[in-house]
Design a protein around this motif. Structure first.
Motif, mmCIF file in Angstrom:
data_model
loop_
_atom_site.group_PDB
_atom_site.id
_atom_site.type_symbol
_atom_site.label_atom_id
_atom_site.label_comp_id
_atom_site.label_asym_id
_atom_site.label_seq_id
_atom_site.Cartn_x
_atom_site.Cartn_y
_atom_site.Cartn_z
ATOM 1 N N GLN A 98 0.842 -1.194 0.000
ATOM 2 C CA GLN A 98 0.000 0.000 0.000
ATOM 3 C C GLN A 98 0.879 1.246 0.000
ATOM 4 O O GLN A 98 0.826 2.066 0.913
ATOM 5 C CB GLN A 98 -0.933 -0.002 1.213
ATOM 6 C CG GLN A 98 -2.108 -0.924 1.033
ATOM 7 C CD GLN A 98 -3.235 -0.611 2.015
ATOM 8 O OE1 GLN A 98 -3.112 0.241 2.877
ATOM 9 N NE2 GLN A 98 -4.331 -1.332 1.887
ATOM 10 N N GLY A 99 1.712 1.327 -1.042
ATOM 11 C CA GLY A 99 2.598 2.470 -1.162
ATOM 12 C C GLY A 99 3.749 2.445 -0.186
ATOM 13 O O GLY A 99 4.573 3.356 -0.185
ATOM 14 N N ASN A 100 3.817 1.401 0.656
ATOM 15 C CA ASN A 100 4.891 1.294 1.658
ATOM 16 C C ASN A 100 5.003 2.532 2.529
ATOM 17 O O ASN A 100 6.090 2.884 2.995
ATOM 18 C CB ASN A 100 6.232 1.013 0.979
ATOM 19 C CG ASN A 100 6.213 -0.308 0.248
ATOM 20 O OD1 ASN A 100 5.747 -1.300 0.780
ATOM 21 N ND2 ASN A 100 6.687 -0.306 -0.985
ATOM 22 N N ILE A 101 3.904 3.208 2.756
ATOM 23 C CA ILE A 101 3.915 4.415 3.577
ATOM 24 C C ILE A 101 4.109 4.022 5.031
ATOM 25 O O ILE A 101 3.413 3.146 5.548
ATOM 26 C CB ILE A 101 2.598 5.188 3.415
ATOM 27 C CG1 ILE A 101 2.425 5.627 1.965
ATOM 28 C CG2 ILE A 101 2.553 6.388 4.354
ATOM 29 C CD1 ILE A 101 1.016 6.090 1.643
ATOM 30 N N GLN A 102 5.061 4.682 5.684
ATOM 31 C CA GLN A 102 5.280 4.441 7.107
ATOM 32 C C GLN A 102 4.494 5.468 7.923
ATOM 33 O O GLN A 102 4.559 6.662 7.650
ATOM 34 C CB GLN A 102 6.768 4.517 7.445
ATOM 35 C CG GLN A 102 7.559 3.357 6.864
ATOM 36 C CD GLN A 102 8.993 3.310 7.332
ATOM 37 O OE1 GLN A 102 9.363 3.907 8.339
ATOM 38 N NE2 GLN A 102 9.823 2.585 6.592
ATOM 39 N N TYR A 103 3.785 4.964 8.923
ATOM 40 C CA TYR A 103 3.012 5.811 9.819
ATOM 41 C C TYR A 103 3.699 5.809 11.176
ATOM 42 O O TYR A 103 4.049 4.739 11.698
ATOM 43 C CB TYR A 103 1.574 5.288 9.938
ATOM 44 C CG TYR A 103 0.831 5.360 8.635
ATOM 45 C CD1 TYR A 103 0.831 4.277 7.760
ATOM 46 C CD2 TYR A 103 0.147 6.504 8.257
ATOM 47 C CE1 TYR A 103 0.165 4.336 6.549
ATOM 48 C CE2 TYR A 103 -0.521 6.572 7.048
ATOM 49 C CZ TYR A 103 -0.497 5.485 6.197
ATOM 50 O OH TYR A 103 -1.153 5.555 4.988
ATOM 51 N N PHE A 104 3.845 6.999 11.730
ATOM 52 C CA PHE A 104 4.667 7.166 12.931
ATOM 53 C C PHE A 104 3.834 7.405 14.180
ATOM 54 O O PHE A 104 2.745 7.999 14.132
ATOM 55 C CB PHE A 104 5.614 8.355 12.750
ATOM 56 C CG PHE A 104 6.776 8.063 11.847
ATOM 57 C CD1 PHE A 104 6.651 8.151 10.481
ATOM 58 C CD2 PHE A 104 8.006 7.692 12.383
ATOM 59 C CE1 PHE A 104 7.722 7.874 9.641
ATOM 60 C CE2 PHE A 104 9.082 7.415 11.561
ATOM 61 C CZ PHE A 104 8.940 7.501 10.182
#
Lengths: 113, 111
Positions: A98-104
């Motif tokens: 999923q876009g490899n988005i990292q959530y912090f």
């Protein structure tokens, strides 16, 4: 919304103590990451995990270990805290594909005295 | 070695004064370039992902662009609430979803 929760916002520990930083995510992400952030140096990767019980060293793993016994939880352990580990610690999670988005998470500011 | 460099380190703007932040990168096969916003004492908040040269994305007063060597974050008519640190990160091919971050640009917008 993705939620990544870090157990403490601020911690003060003494040199030599064993320190546990906890991170929990609620979105069933398989990837989880621990970074430290220092002024002028940006975020540096300490360890990451791509599955339960799996871990990989990042760029600065010395003095740290990690544990991932459940998919939603990723713990960072400072075996014997030292003053040069005073920093902001950030946990992140991501879902491959999923876009490899990292959530912090919001971060834990650790002071070692 | 994969590397990300952001400039300037700090930028002060007057409200309404448009400008651009730069992110230069060297990476062995770019899988994606990410922009994040970070407010003081908080974790980074995702803004954009760009995947290939020529791609552009917009969100309110922000527009991100990508070439083969750099990305720009354009801020049009900024407001004080745009004040934050803006972080750029790249993901390399075969990089296990790892991100390599730049040191960030601290933006201050004054009324």
């Amino acid at each position: 919304d993705v939620k990544v929760t870090q157990s403490s916002r601020y911690l003060v520990k003494r040199t030599g103590e064993k320190v546990f930083l906890e991170c929990v995510q609620d979105m069933d992400h398989e990837n989880m990451f621990w970074y430290r952030q220092d002024p002028g140096l940006g975020l540096r990767l300490i360890y990451f995990s791509y599955d339960v019980k799996m871990k990989e060293k990042g760029d600065i793993p010395e003095g740290y270990s990690v544990s991932r016994e459940k998919k939603e939880r990723f713990s960072l352990i400072l075996e014997s805290a030292s003053t040069n580990q005073t920093s902001m610690y950030l946990c992140a999670s991501s879902l491959t594909g999923q876009g490899n988005i990292q959530y912090f998470g919001a971060g834990t500011r650790l002071s070692v005295l | 070695e994969d590397q990300v460099t952001q400039s300037p380190e700090a930028l002060r703007l007057q409200e309404g004064e448009s400008s651009s932040l730069n992110c230069s990168y060297t990476v062995s096969g770019l899988r994606g370039l990410f922009w994040y916003r970070q407010d003081p004492g908080k974790g980074p908040e995702f803004l954009f992902t760009l995947y290939s040269a020529g791609e552009e994305k917009e969100k309110e007063r922000l527009k991100a662009t990508l070439t083969k060597k750099e990305s720009f974050l354009h801020i049009t008519a900024p407001k004080p609430e745009d004040s934050a640190t803006y972080l750029c990160a790249v993901q390399a091919s075969g990089g296990y979803n790892k991100l390599i971050f730049g040191a960030g640009t601290r933006l201050a917008v004054h009324p």
